[in-house]
Design a protein around this motif. Sequence first.
Motif, PDB file in Angstrom:
ATOM      1  N   ILE A 238       0.792  -1.203   0.013  1.00 21.30           N
ATOM      2  CA  ILE A 238      -0.112   0.067   0.050  1.00 21.30           C
ATOM      3  C   ILE A 238       0.888   1.120  -0.099  1.00 21.30           C
ATOM      4  O   ILE A 238       1.850   1.217   0.622  1.00 21.30           O
ATOM      5  N   SER A 239       0.438   2.216  -0.771  1.00 24.69           N
ATOM      6  CA  SER A 239       1.283   3.424  -0.780  1.00 24.69           C
ATOM      7  C   SER A 239       1.214   4.344   0.477  1.00 24.69           C
ATOM      8  O   SER A 239       0.139   4.446   1.064  1.00 24.69           O
ATOM      9  N   PRO A 240       2.502   5.096   0.829  1.00 22.17           N
ATOM     10  CA  PRO A 240       2.516   5.836   2.078  1.00 22.17           C
ATOM     11  C   PRO A 240       1.255   7.088   1.666  1.00 22.17           C
ATOM     12  O   PRO A 240       0.672   7.495   2.874  1.00 22.17           O
ATOM     13  N   ASN A 241       1.197   7.554   0.546  1.00 20.32           N
ATOM     14  CA  ASN A 241       0.065   8.384   0.157  1.00 20.32           C
ATOM     15  C   ASN A 241      -1.274   8.072   0.693  1.00 20.32           C
ATOM     16  O   ASN A 241      -2.257   8.835   1.149  1.00 20.32           O
ATOM     17  N   ALA A 242      -1.618   6.794   0.268  1.00 17.91           N
ATOM     18  CA  ALA A 242      -2.988   5.988   0.542  1.00 17.91           C
ATOM     19  C   ALA A 242      -3.104   6.052   2.052  1.00 17.91           C
ATOM     20  O   ALA A 242      -4.280   6.310   2.423  1.00 17.91           O
ATOM     21  N   VAL A 243      -1.977   5.729   2.906  1.00 14.46           N
ATOM     22  CA  VAL A 243      -2.100   5.439   4.147  1.00 14.46           C
ATOM     23  C   VAL A 243      -2.197   6.830   4.947  1.00 14.46           C
ATOM     24  O   VAL A 243      -3.239   7.237   5.853  1.00 14.46           O
ATOM     25  N   SER A 244      -1.591   7.910   4.537  1.00 12.55           N
ATOM     26  CA  SER A 244      -1.662   9.154   4.996  1.00 12.55           C
ATOM     27  C   SER A 244      -2.935   9.752   4.748  1.00 12.55           C
ATOM     28  O   SER A 244      -3.726  10.528   5.477  1.00 12.55           O
ATOM     29  N   TYR A 245      -3.672   9.441   3.517  1.00 14.56           N
ATOM     30  CA  TYR A 245      -5.114  10.074   3.045  1.00 14.56           C
ATOM     31  C   TYR A 245      -6.061   9.340   3.972  1.00 14.56           C
ATOM     32  O   TYR A 245      -6.988   9.976   4.537  1.00 14.56           O
ATOM     33  N   LEU A 246      -5.781   7.849   4.222  1.00 16.96           N
ATOM     34  CA  LEU A 246      -6.852   7.268   5.123  1.00 16.96           C
ATOM     35  C   LEU A 246      -6.832   7.840   6.520  1.00 16.96           C
ATOM     36  O   LEU A 246      -7.712   8.060   7.062  1.00 16.96           O
ATOM     37  N   TYR A 247      -5.303   7.889   7.354  1.00 20.96           N
ATOM     38  CA  TYR A 247      -5.215   8.590   8.668  1.00 20.96           C
ATOM     39  C   TYR A 247      -5.780   9.636   8.864  1.00 20.96           C
ATOM     40  O   TYR A 247      -6.551   9.914   9.672  1.00 20.96           O
ATOM     41  N   ASN A 248      -5.652  10.778   7.701  1.00 24.43           N
ATOM     42  CA  ASN A 248      -6.206  11.916   8.050  1.00 24.43           C
ATOM     43  C   ASN A 248      -7.770  12.206   7.771  1.00 24.43           C
ATOM     44  O   ASN A 248      -8.546  13.064   8.322  1.00 24.43           O
ATOM     45  N   VAL A 250      -9.859   9.935   8.861  1.00 35.42           N
ATOM     46  CA  VAL A 250     -10.701   9.739  10.308  1.00 35.42           C
ATOM     47  C   VAL A 250      -9.663  10.523  11.449  1.00 35.42           C
ATOM     48  O   VAL A 250      -9.954   9.978  12.671  1.00 35.42           O
ATOM     49  N   GLU A 251      -8.972  11.446  11.251  1.00 34.76           N
ATOM     50  CA  GLU A 251      -8.204  12.030  12.056  1.00 34.76           C
ATOM     51  C   GLU A 251      -7.512  11.173  13.275  1.00 34.76           C
ATOM     52  O   GLU A 251      -7.365  11.373  14.329  1.00 34.76           O
ATOM     53  N   GLY A 252      -6.976   9.880  12.632  1.00 39.49           N
ATOM     54  CA  GLY A 252      -6.051   9.258  13.311  1.00 39.49           C
ATOM     55  C   GLY A 252      -6.786   8.341  14.324  1.00 39.49           C
ATOM     56  O   GLY A 252      -6.118   7.708  15.355  1.00 39.49           O
ATOM     57  N   THR A 253      -8.158   8.240  14.258  1.00 41.12           N
ATOM     58  CA  THR A 253      -8.892   7.286  15.277  1.00 41.12           C
ATOM     59  C   THR A 253      -8.674   5.838  14.867  1.00 41.12           C
ATOM     60  O   THR A 253      -8.965   5.490  13.905  1.00 41.12           O
TER      61      THR A 253
END
Length: 373
Positions: A238-248, A250-253
């Motif tokens: 999985i790309s880091p950009n995808a993870v960052s998009y996902l994380y933000n 849901v605001e890291g919940t």
Amino acid sequence: MKNPFLTYGYAGSEYFCDRKTETERLITLLENGNHVALISPRRMGKTGLIKHCFTQPSIKDNYFTFIVDIYATTSLAEFTYKLGLSILNTLKSMERKVWEKFLIAIGSLRSGITLDEFGKPSWNLELGDIKKPEMSLDEIFHYLANAEKPCLIAIDEFQSICGYEDKNVEALLRTYIQDCNNARFVFSGSQRHMMGEMFTSHARPFYQCASMISLKPIEESTYTDFIINHFESRGKCISPNAVSYLYNMVEGTTWYIQKLCNEIFAYADNNVECTITDVDNALERVLEEKTETFQDTIARLTLKQRQLLIALSKEGSNVQPTSGSFIKKYKLSTASSIQRCLSSLLDKDIISSEQGKYYIYDYFFLFWLQREG
């Protein structure tokens, strides 16, 4: 494990992301005789952290540990029922002399406990069987005070006791806990304002009773490494950009990250990089899965409540719904009418509030409302 992103339960440190500082702090406080108030928004991972701490050797080998979820309770009788059930369910996996001591202690409830075909105790009590909750609670605390090992009891959604129909529950529990030298408690709660009031107000029985731990989102870089490593260790990526998009998104919940990663992982092909498109597709599948539930929730609301909820979903967090600008922007009713709707939505557990601001805490419900609205 086929899918490493758990959406419920605890399966060991391999599937538990970080929280090293919080784990060390919680264990240190408990081992040194402190009660702890663990506070964070919902689904940030409080229960997972408690389970993680309770499985560490220094705790597991030296303490009896119990986790009691009182989220849906409304009375002292229900609290007592949940506490007794949790203790018995934990002890019955141990040797007979351990759980027999508990059965002997709870004389008022013993008739509702039978032995199953394997000789293990079975809790056959109904809530109505708790005729005298204070007496039964006294018996349970007598057991905790005299158990073979020190006891650690985590009470999830502890602020629920504030809404009990019984009088003076806080004072009663404070007295029992204060007098029970063989037990330490973790008071876990998601309503920050209510929990803060309980433990920091001079006028409340639990004033300065516990050390405070506030659980915040796991750092994005730490969660990114955790997610990418689990994908790669199983031949996926999985790309880091995808993870960052996902994380933000849901605001890291924690729980929402786990749920979306579980969904992405389930559909990922080996050696094909998952992208932001895969995150969006995963979210869409989750929303479709929950549509019927969300529709039922909306159907039970009045027209004014629905209008306010949709307005909250469009505005995002940190909203003051009774402000003139908010009312004008969304063509809502009067401030007093909105206040009544807010109270009802809070009672129905559809929204949360923090320092006068209101928000929809369930991200999936929020995204569904934004999509439908």
